[in-house]
Design a protein around this motif. Sequence first.
Motif, PDB file in Angstrom:
ATOM      1  N   ARG A 137     -81.370 109.601 -39.255  1.00  0.00           N
ATOM      2  CA  ARG A 137     -81.218 108.309 -39.915  1.00  0.00           C
ATOM      3  C   ARG A 137     -80.432 107.312 -39.060  1.00  0.00           C
ATOM      4  N   ASP A 138     -79.462 107.793 -38.301  1.00  0.00           N
ATOM      5  CA  ASP A 138     -78.593 106.915 -37.512  1.00  0.00           C
ATOM      6  C   ASP A 138     -79.120 106.648 -36.103  1.00  0.00           C
ATOM      7  N   SER A 139     -80.280 107.159 -35.786  1.00  0.00           N
ATOM      8  CA  SER A 139     -80.836 106.961 -34.449  1.00  0.00           C
ATOM      9  C   SER A 139     -81.354 105.533 -34.269  1.00  0.00           C
ATOM     10  N   GLU A 140     -81.286 105.040 -33.039  1.00  0.00           N
ATOM     11  CA  GLU A 140     -81.829 103.717 -32.730  1.00  0.00           C
ATOM     12  C   GLU A 140     -83.348 103.686 -32.890  1.00  0.00           C
ATOM     13  N   LEU A 141     -83.956 104.853 -32.898  1.00  0.00           N
ATOM     14  CA  LEU A 141     -85.410 104.945 -33.025  1.00  0.00           C
ATOM     15  C   LEU A 141     -85.855 105.153 -34.475  1.00  0.00           C
ATOM     16  N   TYR A 142     -84.906 105.109 -35.398  1.00  0.00           N
ATOM     17  CA  TYR A 142     -85.231 105.372 -36.807  1.00  0.00           C
ATOM     18  C   TYR A 142     -86.287 104.406 -37.343  1.00  0.00           C
ATOM     19  N   ASP A 143     -86.096 103.098 -37.104  1.00  0.00           N
ATOM     20  CA  ASP A 143     -87.057 102.123 -37.630  1.00  0.00           C
ATOM     21  C   ASP A 143     -88.427 102.288 -36.980  1.00  0.00           C
ATOM     22  N   ASN A 144     -88.437 102.661 -35.689  1.00  0.00           N
ATOM     23  CA  ASN A 144     -89.713 102.907 -35.014  1.00  0.00           C
ATOM     24  C   ASN A 144     -90.440 104.099 -35.635  1.00  0.00           C
TER      25      ASN A 144
END
Length: 232
Positions: A137-144
Amino acid sequence: MKKRLIIFSAGLLALTGCVKQEEVDLLQKELIQIKKELSEIKEDQNRIKEDISLLSKRVDNVSKVASQNSLEIQKIKSFGEIKPEKGKSEEIEREGEEKVKFPEKPEDLYKYGLDAYYKGKIEEAREAFSLFVKKFRDSELYDNALFWLGQTYYTEGRYDTALKIFSRLVNECMTGQISDCNKLPTAMLKEGYSLMKLGEVDKAKEVFKKILKEFPDTEEAEIAQKKLEVME
């Protein structure tokens, strides 16, 4: 005898004159009807000319839109508008209980899902992105990852589920639940696409107009503008 003949002749002439007058009256009525029909034909011709003029304008507009479609096509390709290769996803379904071993690191898992998607392994890609969304959830790639999860459903024509995921992404971005949300304008665009596929044209228009307002200088805004021009 002569008187009777004269009377008979006079009566015959009178009768003949009466018939001719009736014919004249009938011809006059027919002439009036013909004039009326000609007038209606002229009106129809004028309407046809107006329709042709309107259609010509629409054709010109369509031509202008078509001439600019390369940008949209390239953008859509970047969104992954591809169909799965035949047999790939079916093979996964036939395997039943067999499960794919996914990478543990978020970057590797994301790349795995993306590679699977472009190879047409839609079900496998969906599992990878779904796992990513749950674990990182906290990854920078979450929205991707969330975007591509929605895209797996969109590619299969499951627009209702795709819409829910794209809308979820938009909502989480707009409410600040995702700090760095680079997929927001793209997710909004696909939200509009999904609404169009579901026949919700008015709602789709609202989304496209919102893109123009919130992200006016983006490629998504250019595509949204073209969509609105075609839909008007």
